[in-house]
Every structure is written in structure tokens, then in C-alpha cells.
Design an enzyme around this catalytic site. Structure first.
Site, PDB file in Angstrom:
ATOM      1  N   ARG A  40       0.822  -1.067   0.188  1.00  0.00           N
ATOM      2  CA  ARG A  40       0.141  -0.028   0.048  1.00  0.00           C
ATOM      3  C   ARG A  40       0.895   1.382   0.012  1.00  0.00           C
ATOM      4  O   ARG A  40       0.545   2.269  -0.491  1.00  0.00           O
ATOM      5  CB  ARG A  40      -1.056  -0.044   1.242  1.00  0.00           C
ATOM      6  CG  ARG A  40      -2.221  -0.987   0.956  1.00  0.00           C
ATOM      7  CD  ARG A  40      -3.040  -1.103   2.172  1.00  0.00           C
ATOM      8  NE  ARG A  40      -4.329  -1.652   1.907  1.00  0.00           N
ATOM      9  CZ  ARG A  40      -5.155  -2.216   2.873  1.00  0.00           C
ATOM     10  NH1 ARG A  40      -4.837  -2.366   4.004  1.00  0.00           N
ATOM     11  NH2 ARG A  40      -6.208  -2.810   2.183  1.00  0.00           N
ATOM     12  N   LYS A 208     -13.602 -12.651   7.166  1.00  0.00           N
ATOM     13  CA  LYS A 208     -14.822 -11.830   7.435  1.00  0.00           C
ATOM     14  C   LYS A 208     -16.116 -12.357   6.798  1.00  0.00           C
ATOM     15  O   LYS A 208     -16.643 -11.642   6.054  1.00  0.00           O
ATOM     16  CB  LYS A 208     -14.595 -10.294   7.034  1.00  0.00           C
ATOM     17  CG  LYS A 208     -13.205  -9.695   7.572  1.00  0.00           C
ATOM     18  CD  LYS A 208     -13.009  -8.420   6.926  1.00  0.00           C
ATOM     19  CE  LYS A 208     -11.534  -7.782   7.390  1.00  0.00           C
ATOM     20  NZ  LYS A 208     -11.052  -6.707   6.730  1.00  0.00           N
ATOM     21  N   GLY A 362      -6.668  -6.617   1.298  1.00  0.00           N
ATOM     22  CA  GLY A 362      -5.497  -6.295   1.975  1.00  0.00           C
ATOM     23  C   GLY A 362      -4.638  -7.868   2.268  1.00  0.00           C
ATOM     24  O   GLY A 362      -3.492  -7.619   1.703  1.00  0.00           O
ATOM     25  N   GLY A 386     -12.664  -4.268   1.188  1.00  0.00           N
ATOM     26  CA  GLY A 386     -14.060  -4.087   1.328  1.00  0.00           C
ATOM     27  C   GLY A 386     -14.625  -3.196   0.400  1.00  0.00           C
ATOM     28  O   GLY A 386     -15.589  -3.101  -0.216  1.00  0.00           O
TER      29      GLY A 386
HETATM   30  P1  ADP Z   1      -8.638  -9.837   2.674  1.00  0.00           P
HETATM   31  O1  ADP Z   1      -7.878  -8.815   3.648  1.00  0.00           O
HETATM   32  O2  ADP Z   1      -7.856 -10.104   1.566  1.00  0.00           O
HETATM   33  O3  ADP Z   1     -10.045  -9.272   2.188  1.00  0.00           O
HETATM   34  P2  ADP Z   1      -9.599 -11.136   5.060  1.00  0.00           P
HETATM   35  O4  ADP Z   1      -9.112  -9.861   5.905  1.00  0.00           O
HETATM   36  O5  ADP Z   1     -11.198 -11.213   4.886  1.00  0.00           O
HETATM   37  O6  ADP Z   1      -9.023 -11.187   3.639  1.00  0.00           O
HETATM   38  O7  ADP Z   1      -9.204 -12.397   5.396  1.00  0.00           O
HETATM   39  C1  ADP Z   1      -7.589 -12.697   5.511  1.00  0.00           C
HETATM   40  C2  ADP Z   1      -7.304 -13.701   6.830  1.00  0.00           C
HETATM   41  O8  ADP Z   1      -8.337 -14.728   6.849  1.00  0.00           O
HETATM   42  C3  ADP Z   1      -6.057 -14.119   6.771  1.00  0.00           C
HETATM   43  O9  ADP Z   1      -5.438 -13.515   7.946  1.00  0.00           O
HETATM   44  C4  ADP Z   1      -6.275 -15.634   6.876  1.00  0.00           C
HETATM   45  O10 ADP Z   1      -5.081 -16.193   8.042  1.00  0.00           O
HETATM   46  C5  ADP Z   1      -7.519 -15.857   7.399  1.00  0.00           C
HETATM   47  N1  ADP Z   1      -7.937 -17.073   6.987  1.00  0.00           N
HETATM   48  C6  ADP Z   1      -8.192 -17.839   5.880  1.00  0.00           C
HETATM   49  N2  ADP Z   1      -8.653 -18.959   5.903  1.00  0.00           N
HETATM   50  C7  ADP Z   1      -8.884 -19.284   7.169  1.00  0.00           C
HETATM   51  C8  ADP Z   1      -9.007 -20.607   8.045  1.00  0.00           C
HETATM   52  N3  ADP Z   1      -9.627 -21.567   7.239  1.00  0.00           N
HETATM   53  N4  ADP Z   1      -9.507 -20.415   9.313  1.00  0.00           N
HETATM   54  C9  ADP Z   1      -8.949 -19.092  10.003  1.00  0.00           C
HETATM   55  N5  ADP Z   1      -8.598 -17.822   9.413  1.00  0.00           N
HETATM   56  C10 ADP Z   1      -8.454 -18.075   8.084  1.00  0.00           C
HETATM   57 MG    MG Z   2      -7.871  -8.292   5.608  1.00  0.00          MG
END
Ligand code: ADP
Ligand code: MG
Length: 405
Positions: A40, A208, A362, A386
Site C-alpha cells: 500500500r 470476514k 489487503g 472492502g
Molecule cells: P482480505 O484482507 O483479503 O479481504 P480477510 O481480511 O477477509 O481477507 O481475511 C484474511 C485472513 O483470513 C487471513 O489472515 C487468514 O489467515 C484468514 N483465514 C483464511 N482461512 C482461514 C481459516 N480456514 N481459518 C482461520 N482463518 C483463516
Molecule cells: Mg483483511
């Protein structure tokens, strides 16, 4: 929309003017407080460089993490100021506060081409207040830093879906312009939001869950397939009757997932196997299991190899692919295979099938770099999770619409 851009501001002239810039410096930090992925920061450079070259007195506003309206050294932007100084090739001073005496003194002392970073705007509770008057009061104080003839550049794409003081209210108070990053993100995402070439495959993961269930509903009409992995998938598996044991689960969403499966079951693609681990730790005992095979008391931190293969087959046919959310806990090496495999499948579809591929989020973007994948293997890596999801859902982004006038 008629949004003025950074180029319009540069054409008007910025020499000697104070320009407030909202950037997104919400970078991941490790336990030692070091930046693990500077993506970023890198993405914010074109706008800042152009303003520096134009002779502006640049004041950057940004947040880091969720300090919940209180000053907290853990969320100080100090590591960002250091990394930004290095990336820009010039010293970036960090104010000791957000709108206090130090910020004022430093803002007044700026000369042409200087860059000042304010401390984390979320150290002030008014930044994210739901009360417009409270946010407005904070925005007034931010605007004061820009003296007479100031301007505002909105460049924090990751926060434009939030009506927050430094994103939204400041834009109402100053001549406001879209920065290069915001402009670029919107134009690329429009290609996926407006007329995506089909087959259009959407891949959702991450943690999320409730945030992202709405996306499925909104995208079901447009997407041909919706692949669900990561922390997202266990609530769906529970809705199908599987015992997900200690895996990430949003119990109150099981009914919603069941409903989504009934309505869009032909589009939704779920894992066929999982990695199970005894505990949530990188050195935990772990093994590949069937959907009904998570041992009692264990949890699933990743999808299994057959799931990766199944997902990859779907991705290979795509002409448009949007990916948000890691397929597993990629931060722990033993559980990074699902994310790595799916990311590689997207890179392959981009190269072999001419698929237009966008990564949003992110952590998803960070995973590409942390896992050593080719960044330029994707058509676009968005800095906003988001924000990109809400844009694709067709929601209004307050931080962008406020620029429209
Ligand atoms: P982004 O930032 O790409 O939108 P999120 O913030 O929603 O993604 O989610 C990212 C997090 O989800 C990562 O830190 C990852 O460790 C966690 N994650 C992915 N799969 C699992 C799982 N099976 N159990 C727990 N956490 C998970
Ligand atoms: Mg995230």
C-alpha cells in the site's frame, strides 16, 4: 460522474499550496512491529511524487489498525514514516499528534516539496464517529492545517467505502480531487463491475464471513461460478450438515448460507477436502481429511489438495476472475498451499486463457507477495478489500461520490 483528478489540480498549480492527501497506509505488521508487506505504501507513491514535483506542501493523513479512538504506540505510523521516507527518497516527518500543536507547527513550517505525515487519524475518536457534527469538527481541524488555498486529494482507495472524517468530511470542505491510485482502481474495477466477460468466476475466502455473504447475493446474478474457500467455507459446510469442529464458524449465519445454497447452489463451488490441524499454530500436527473427517476438537486452517484442483479447473475456464480472501491461514507455511494453488491457477488463467484477473483485499494482495507469486501475473491487484467488494456489489462509495460535483 464528474470527478476532478490529480491532473486537474496539477494543471491549476500546487506550487507552495498545502495539499492534504488521504492515503491508505494500513499495512500488515509482525509482532516486532515491522512492515511485512509494503504494497500500500508503494501504491501511494505516484500521487505523492507528483505533488512533491509540483512544489506542494504535502500533508498526508492515514490510519493504521484499529486503535479505537485512543493514542496507542502500537498503532503509531512511525514505521510507515520511515518506509515512506525510503520509498520516496526524501525525509518524511511524522507529526507527534493528529491535529495538535505539533501537527500545526510542522504544517506551518513546510516548504515546497516537503511531505508531512500526521499521526494515525484513528487516534482521534471523531474520525470514525457516526455523528456528522463530531466528524465535521475534526475535519475542520484537519482542514485548518492546510491554511488558505489548500486542496484535498483522495488517494486511499482502501477507505473510500467509509464516510469518515479524513475521507469524506474533509472532501466537503476543500477543493477535492481523486488521486492517481483511486482513479486507476475505479477504472480497472469498472471493467469487472460493468460488463465482465464470461465465464466470470468469483473466488471468496478470508475471515470476514458476515461481511462477504452479501457479496454472494449481489454477485450471483453476474457471476457464473462463486468459489468459496478460506474461513468463509466452514459456515457453508456446517449448513450442509458437516461437523466443522473448531474451525472458523459463524453460527448465526448458517441459515443464511443454507438459503444461499438453495438459491445459487448451481453456481457455488465448495471445497471437497480440507487440511485439519490439532491447534491453530504453524507447528501443529496436521493432515488432509475428507469434509466429514476433521478429528474431534481439531480445526481446519486450509482447503485440501483436491479442492485446489477442483477450484483450478473452474478458474482455468474463466475470462474474468475476481479473487478476495485467502483460502487458508497462509501466514503459517503449512497452511499456505490452498492460497498458493488458487493464486497460481489465476495466474495461469491470465496467461493461458487471457482471463482478466483482479485481486482485491489487503491480506489477499499481501499473500501474493508473501508467497513469492508473480505480482504482474494478475491483471490488477487492488489495494482495497472492502472497497473493491462494495464497488463490485454496485454500492455507492461515499469517499468517491463526495468528489462528484
Ligand atoms: P482480505 O484482507 O483479503 O479481504 P480477510 O481480511 O477477509 O481477507 O481475511 C484474511 C485472513 O483470513 C487471513 O489472515 C487468514 O489467515 C484468514 N483465514 C483464511 N482461512 C482461514 C481459516 N480456514 N481459518 C482461520 N482463518 C483463516
Ligand atoms: Mg483483511
Amino acid at each position: 460522474m464528474t470527478v476532478k483528478t490529480l491532473q486537474d489540480l496539477l494543471d491549476e498549480g500546487v506550487d507552495g499550496r498545502h495539499v492534504l492527501v488521504r492515503s491508505d497506509f494500513n499495512v500488515p505488521l509482525n509482532d516486532a512491529g515491522e512492515i511485512t508487506d509494503p504494497g500500500r505504501i508503494t501504491a501511494s507513491l505516484p500521487t505523492l511524487q507528483a505533488l512533491v514535483e509540483g512544489g506542494a506542501k504535502v500533508i498526508v493523513m492515514a490510519h493504521l489498525g484499529r486503535p479505537k479512538g485512543e493514542v496507542n504506540a502500537r498503532y503509531s505510523l512511525a514505521p510507515v514514516a520511515e518506509a515512506l521516507s525510503e520509498a520516496l527518497g526524501q525525509y518524511v516527518a511524522l507529526a507527534g499528534d493528529v491535529v495538535g500543536e505539533d501537527a500545526h507547527e510542522r504544517a506551518n513550517g513546510l516548504t515546497e516539496g516537503d511531505v508531512l505525515l500526521l499521526e494515525n487519524v484513528r487516534f482521534d475518536a471523531r474520525e470514525t464517529s457516526k455523528d456528522e457534527a463530531e466528524r465535521g469538527e475534526f475535519a475542520d481541524q484537519l482542514v485548518e492545517l492546510a491554511a488558505d488555498n489548500g486542496a484535498f486529494v483522495s488517494d486511499g482507495f482502501g477507505v473510500v467505502h467509509r464516510a469518515q472524517a479524513s475521507v469524506y468530511d474533509v472532501a466537503k470542505r476543500l477543493p477535492a480531487y481523486a488521486g492517481k491510485l483511486v482513479e486507476k482502481e475505479i477504472s480497472v474495477l469498472e471493467k469487472t463491475a460493468v460488463n465482465p466477460e464470461s465465464p466470470y468466476v468469483v473466488i471468496l475466502g478470508g475471515s470476514k464471513v458476515s461481511d462477504k455473504l452479501g457479496v454472494i447475493e449481489a454477485l450471483a446474478g453476474k457471476a457464473d461460478k462463486i468459489i468459496i474457500g478460506g474461513g468463509m467455507c466452514y459456515t457453508f459446510l456446517a449448513a450442509q450438515g458437516y461437523n466443522t469442529q473448531k474451525s472458523l464458524l459463524q453460527e448465526e449465519m448458517i441459515d443464511t448460507c443454507r438459503d444461499l445454497l438453495e438459491r445459487f447452489g448451481d453456481k457455488i463451488v465448495l471445497p471437497v477436502d480440507l487440511v485439519a490441524a490439532a491447534e491453530f499454530s504453524a507447528d501443529s500436527e496436521h493432515k488432509v481429511v475428507a469434509l466429514d473427517g476433521i478429528p474431534e476438537g481439531w480445526l481446519s486452517p486450509d482447503i485440501g489438495p483436491d479442492s485446489v484442483e477442483k477450484f483450478a479447473e473452474v478458474i482455468a475456464t474463466s475470462k474474468t476472475v475476481f479473487w478476495n480472501g485467502p483460502m487458508g491461514v497462509f501466514e503459517m507455511a503449512p497452511f499456505s498451499q490452498g492460497t498458493k494453488g488458487v493464486a497460481q491457477a489465476i495466474i495461469d488463467a491470465t496467461a493461458d486463457n487471457g482471463s482478466f484477473s483482479v485481486v482485491g483485499g489487503g491480506d489477499s494482495a499481501a499473500s501474493v507477495r508473501v508467497l513469492g507469486l508473480k505480482e504482474d501475473g494478475f491483471s490488477h491487484i487492488s489495494t482495497g478489500g472492502g472497497a473493491s467488494l462494495e464497488f463490485l456489489e454496485g454500492k455507492e462509495l461515499p469517499g468517491v461520490s463526495v468528489l462528484d460535483r
